[in-house]
Design a protein around this motif. Structure first.
Motif, PDB file in Angstrom:
ATOM      1  N   ARG A  17       0.685  -1.169   0.007  1.00  0.00           N
ATOM      2  CA  ARG A  17      -0.054  -0.037  -0.072  1.00  0.00           C
ATOM      3  C   ARG A  17       0.834   1.368  -0.276  1.00  0.00           C
ATOM      4  NH1 ARG A  17      -5.468   1.457   1.976  1.00  0.00           N
ATOM      5  NH2 ARG A  17      -5.325   3.347   3.071  1.00  0.00           N
ATOM      6  N   ARG A  18       0.307   2.233  -0.762  1.00  0.00           N
ATOM      7  CA  ARG A  18       1.260   3.516  -0.856  1.00  0.00           C
ATOM      8  C   ARG A  18       0.300   4.409  -1.598  1.00  0.00           C
ATOM      9  NH1 ARG A  18       4.830   3.278  -6.468  1.00  0.00           N
ATOM     10  NH2 ARG A  18       4.470   5.654  -6.313  1.00  0.00           N
ATOM     11  N   THR A  19       0.866   5.625  -1.212  1.00  0.00           N
ATOM     12  CA  THR A  19       0.121   6.761  -1.859  1.00  0.00           C
ATOM     13  C   THR A  19       0.374   7.170  -2.972  1.00  0.00           C
ATOM     14  OG1 THR A  19      -0.290   7.904   0.407  1.00  0.00           O
ATOM     15  CG2 THR A  19      -0.595   9.261  -1.618  1.00  0.00           C
ATOM     16  N   TYR A  20      -0.447   7.065  -4.125  1.00  0.00           N
ATOM     17  CA  TYR A  20       0.060   7.720  -5.396  1.00  0.00           C
ATOM     18  C   TYR A  20      -0.675   9.080  -5.747  1.00  0.00           C
ATOM     19  CZ  TYR A  20       1.019   2.718  -6.525  1.00  0.00           C
ATOM     20  OH  TYR A  20       1.554   1.623  -6.590  1.00  0.00           O
ATOM     21  N   HIS A  21      -0.059   9.629  -6.555  1.00  0.00           N
ATOM     22  CA  HIS A  21      -0.712  10.942  -7.203  1.00  0.00           C
ATOM     23  C   HIS A  21      -1.043  10.704  -8.278  1.00  0.00           C
ATOM     24  CE1 HIS A  21       0.953  13.169  -3.693  1.00  0.00           C
ATOM     25  NE2 HIS A  21       1.899  12.302  -3.782  1.00  0.00           N
ATOM     26  N   GLY A  22      -2.245  11.414  -8.867  1.00  0.00           N
ATOM     27  CA  GLY A  22      -2.867  11.417 -10.321  1.00  0.00           C
ATOM     28  C   GLY A  22      -3.317  12.717 -10.589  1.00  0.00           C
ATOM     29  N   SER A  23      -3.858  12.438 -12.014  1.00  0.00           N
ATOM     30  CA  SER A  23      -4.347  13.962 -12.370  1.00  0.00           C
ATOM     31  C   SER A  23      -5.137  13.704 -13.794  1.00  0.00           C
ATOM     32  CB  SER A  23      -3.301  14.940 -12.767  1.00  0.00           C
ATOM     33  OG  SER A  23      -2.625  14.402 -13.837  1.00  0.00           O
ATOM     34  N   CYS A  24      -6.045  14.442 -14.022  1.00  0.00           N
ATOM     35  CA  CYS A  24      -6.533  14.135 -15.448  1.00  0.00           C
ATOM     36  C   CYS A  24      -5.466  14.817 -16.568  1.00  0.00           C
ATOM     37  CB  CYS A  24      -7.695  15.217 -15.663  1.00  0.00           C
ATOM     38  SG  CYS A  24      -7.475  16.823 -15.517  1.00  0.00           S
ATOM     39  N   HIS A  25      -5.681  14.718 -17.697  1.00  0.00           N
ATOM     40  CA  HIS A  25      -4.769  15.179 -18.627  1.00  0.00           C
ATOM     41  C   HIS A  25      -4.411  16.519 -18.681  1.00  0.00           C
ATOM     42  CE1 HIS A  25      -3.481  15.970 -22.858  1.00  0.00           C
ATOM     43  NE2 HIS A  25      -2.881  14.788 -22.672  1.00  0.00           N
ATOM     44  N   CYS A  26      -5.188  17.344 -18.393  1.00  0.00           N
ATOM     45  CA  CYS A  26      -4.863  18.690 -18.779  1.00  0.00           C
ATOM     46  C   CYS A  26      -4.584  19.153 -17.211  1.00  0.00           C
ATOM     47  CB  CYS A  26      -6.068  19.617 -19.165  1.00  0.00           C
ATOM     48  SG  CYS A  26      -7.533  19.624 -17.698  1.00  0.00           S
ATOM     49  N   GLY A  27      -4.569  18.554 -16.153  1.00  0.00           N
ATOM     50  CA  GLY A  27      -3.886  18.891 -14.828  1.00  0.00           C
ATOM     51  C   GLY A  27      -4.876  19.700 -14.109  1.00  0.00           C
TER      52      GLY A  27
END
Length: 134
Positions: free
Chosen positions: A2-12
């Motif tokens: 288990r870890r913390t992931y960062h994510g986003s949509c395409h445009c940010g």
């Protein structure tokens, strides 16, 4: 692990953090919306996804029984996650689009099992007869 992931949509415009353990596996569903946009998700607990930027940029799309709320960026159209509430058994979780995550180890995803869900027939506990296009 288990870890913390960062994510986003395409445009940010939309960014988020998700606590995930990809070694527990990933999921693909054949319901009409997941199949059309090739959702490849990882399930996160109801409290394990936090929108850190752009909540106001998200559009909520729900249909049928309104069990899943599919969130899309109103600018670029990317679908980074869905929030699911199943009234019949009380399950609540996020389905996070793994291709929207930063820093995902390709081997970790490659080695994770894939569970196929028959959402088209509202039988998420069963594998659809045909998974070739998922």
């Amino acid at each position: 692990m288990r870890r913390t992931y960062h994510g986003s949509c395409h445009c940010g415009a939309v960014a988020f953090e998700a606590e995930l353990d990809l070694s527990l596996g990933t999921v693909k569903c054949n319901c009409s919306i997941c199949a059309k946009h090739r959702m490849w998700g990882a399930k996160a607990g109801a409290d394990d996804v936090h929108i850190t930027k752009g909540r106001e940029e998200l559009t909520d799309y729900s249909f049928g029984g309104h069990v899943a709320h599919h969130y899309f960026c109103r600018t670029c159209g990317v679908h980074p996650f869905a929030y699911v509430e199943i009234p019949s058994d009380g399950r609540r979780y996020w389905n996070v689009q793994i291709c929207c995550l930063e820093g995902v180890d390709a081997d970790e995803v490659r080695n994770a099992t894939v569970t196929y869900e028959d959402g088209r027939a509202d039988r998420w506990d069963r594998t659809p007869a045909d998974v070739s296009l998922l």
